[in-house]
Write a protein that holds these residues in place. Structure first.
Motif, short mmCIF file in Angstrom:
data_model
loop_
_atom_site.label_atom_id
_atom_site.label_comp_id
_atom_site.label_asym_id
_atom_site.label_seq_id
_atom_site.Cartn_x
_atom_site.Cartn_y
_atom_site.Cartn_z
N GLU A 251 -45.94 0.54 -41.98
CA GLU A 251 -46.92 -0.07 -42.63
C GLU A 251 -47.35 0.09 -43.98
O GLU A 251 -47.17 1.53 -44.39
CB GLU A 251 -48.11 0.19 -41.74
N ARG B 117 -46.61 -6.57 -52.32
CA ARG B 117 -46.93 -7.63 -51.26
C ARG B 117 -46.06 -8.85 -51.45
O ARG B 117 -46.01 -9.51 -52.30
CB ARG B 117 -48.33 -8.13 -51.29
N TYR C 246 -41.33 -4.07 -42.82
CA TYR C 246 -42.76 -3.70 -43.17
C TYR C 246 -43.73 -4.58 -42.87
O TYR C 246 -43.65 -5.92 -42.86
CB TYR C 246 -42.52 -4.09 -44.76
N ILE C 247 -45.05 -3.89 -42.62
CA ILE C 247 -46.35 -4.34 -42.18
C ILE C 247 -47.40 -4.05 -43.29
O ILE C 247 -47.82 -2.97 -43.21
CB ILE C 247 -46.75 -4.24 -40.82
N VAL D 43 -51.06 -3.46 -44.71
CA VAL D 43 -52.38 -3.40 -44.09
C VAL D 43 -53.39 -3.20 -45.36
O VAL D 43 -52.94 -2.95 -46.40
CB VAL D 43 -52.42 -2.17 -43.17
N GLU E 231 -56.68 2.98 -44.45
CA GLU E 231 -55.81 4.17 -44.80
C GLU E 231 -56.19 5.43 -44.08
O GLU E 231 -55.12 5.81 -43.29
CB GLU E 231 -55.68 4.20 -46.38
N LYS F 115 -55.69 4.99 -40.47
CA LYS F 115 -54.12 4.74 -40.03
C LYS F 115 -53.61 6.00 -39.85
O LYS F 115 -52.52 6.21 -39.15
CB LYS F 115 -53.46 3.77 -40.92
N LEU G 33 -45.28 3.10 -34.32
CA LEU G 33 -45.37 3.01 -35.75
C LEU G 33 -44.43 4.28 -35.85
O LEU G 33 -44.77 5.45 -35.56
CB LEU G 33 -46.90 3.02 -36.31
N ILE H 247 -46.35 5.30 -42.65
CA ILE H 247 -47.31 4.52 -43.48
C ILE H 247 -46.87 4.79 -44.98
O ILE H 247 -46.72 6.05 -45.43
CB ILE H 247 -48.59 4.94 -43.18
#
Length: 436
Positions: free
Chosen positions: A53, A62, A73-74, A76, A81, A84, A94, A97
């Motif tokens: 993420e 992005r 890649y995801i 968010v 933050e 997560k 997952l 991050i």
């Protein structure tokens, strides 16, 4: 001479009539292909798919970080933050991050120093390097864009350059990168096969001599033949066994290359022009066709002829040493102190030949392919790239002369050592046998 022929015939027929010889000869190429496939599957099985993420506070990454079957890649929201990160430890779906800070005043150094990857498991080194590489590419594009360079211009800057190589010594034939790769692969295969079979069949001769010596069968045999005739018969018999296997494998390889070259070419011609899905699935077929075509363009009669000559001379050379070792000792444990002298030169030639791929005509390649102790391996590694005739002739003459001399020395050791029992041979004592 007649006795040598009879012993050679007996050794040869004894080996080739075994079911294990027939099965191994026919199945060995398939076993090698299967082994390579298993290794490939093992590497494939160890590949991981990571889900990362991304908290992109800069807004720069992005849409720029591309996912694939190995890394996903995801993106968010930055507002999530903290939650997560707190829940990452218990989140098995997952892997990590990626937190990218704000980009202030176009300070990319500050962005890099404050970027961090929070993980809940051990991520492979290649995955981490992939993430770093992706970030670098995005930053690089942004820096170039700030310089006023358009994306089309950037793509033009990254365009590869293909340099055609025309070889005047081979009738102005074009040498492509694929051709060089095929030559390198063929060189390594021939070199490794020669190295392995000289050792395998040399040890077979040594064990055969040692077995007959320990069983006292040799005392009966040498009442009818001379020790030198017995040694040469054994060496030549096993040589013919190895040569028979090679001829069968070479024939299978040539036939396989012809089938790939003609069969796959016909398949490609019958593919409908607009069916892109079928075409994409046959990419591997196209590669196989190109490889087989490149193989058939090589001077196979010369390569096969040189391969057989150097294998025969190299094998007889080292088998003479192994036969002498087998006659000088009483058990396999004692052979270890002497076999090192036979293996080291071959290993020197093989590992030294790895450096020949980039410069086959360099000084190291020249001397390794000229010196008789290493030439059976090194010259085989050079021959797909082309070797001057005078170097080939000089190397063969030196190897032939050294082989004859080694047979002479081994014969003197064999003559005395084959009847020696209970007396541990030393280098000093072997030297006395040679002088005597």
């Amino acid at each position: 001479m007649n006795n040598i022929f009879l012993i050679t015939k007996r050794e040869f027929l004894t080996q080739v009539k075994k079911k294990s010889f027939i099965i191994l000869t026919l199945l060995a190429p398939l076993m090698i292909i299967a082994f390579g496939s298993v290794i490939g599957l093992m590497f494939k099985a160890n590949e991981s798919h990571s889900i990362i993420e991304v908290v992109d506070k800069s807004g720069l990454f992005r849409g720029q970080l591309k996912s694939d079957d190995k890394l996903n890649y995801i993106f968010v929201s930055a507002a999530d933050e903290s939650s997560k990160i707190n829940n990452l430890k218990d989140n098995e779906s997952l892997d990590g991050i990626l937190i990218l800070p704000e980009l202030k005043n176009q300070n990319f150094d500050d962005l890099q120093s404050n970027s961090r990857l929070v993980i809940n498991t051990k991520i492979g080194f290649d995955t981490k390097q992939r993430i770093v590489s992706d970030l670098i590419n995005v930053i690089k594009k942004e820096k170039i864009k700030q310089l006023g360079i358009a994306e089309t211009q950037l793509n033009d800057l990254d365009k590869s350059f293909t340099l055609k190589t025309i070889n005047v010594s081979e009738n102005n034939k074009e040498d492509s990168d694929l051709t060089f790769g095929v030559k390198t692969g063929l060189s390594m295969v021939l070199m490794y096969v020669t190295f392995m079979f000289i050792i395998i069949y040399g040890v077979r001769v040594m064990r055969s001599v040692l077995e007959e010596k320990n069983n006292r069968v040799v005392e009966i045999i040498i009442s009818s033949v001379k020790p030198f005739e017995l040694m040469m018969g054994k060496i030549l018999g096993v040589t013919l066994v190895a040569l028979t296997q090679f001829i069968i494998w070479i024939a299978m390889s040539v036939v396989g290359a012809l089938i790939l070259n003609t069969g796959f070419s016909a398949m490609q011609q019958n593919i409908p022009g607009g069916n892109e899905e079928i075409v994409s699935k046959l990419d591997i077929t196209q590669i196989a066709t190109q490889v087989s075509h490149s193989l058939l363009e090589l001077n196979f009669p010369l390569i096969i002829g040189v391969f057989i000559i150097y294998f025969l001379l190299g094998y007889i050379f080292y088998s003479s040493i192994y036969a002498a070792i087998g006659s000088a000792v009483d058990n396999e444990t004692e052979t270890q102190q002497f076999t090192l002298f036979a293996i080291l030169p071959l290993m020197l030639g093989m590992y030294g030949s790895f450096s020949l791929m980039n410069n086959p005509d360099g000084p190291l390649g020249f001397w390794l392919s000229i010196i008789p102790f290493t030439s059976p391996v090194a010259m085989i590694a050079r021959i797909p790239f082309g070797v001057p005739v005078w170097q080939l002739a000089l190397s063969i003459v030196l190897l032939l002369g050294t082989t004859i001399f080694m047979i002479f020395l081994a014969g003197k050791i064999y003559r005395v050592g084959i009847l020696m029992y209970g007396n541990k041979a030393t280098l000093k004592e072997i030297w006395k046998w040679i002088k005597g």
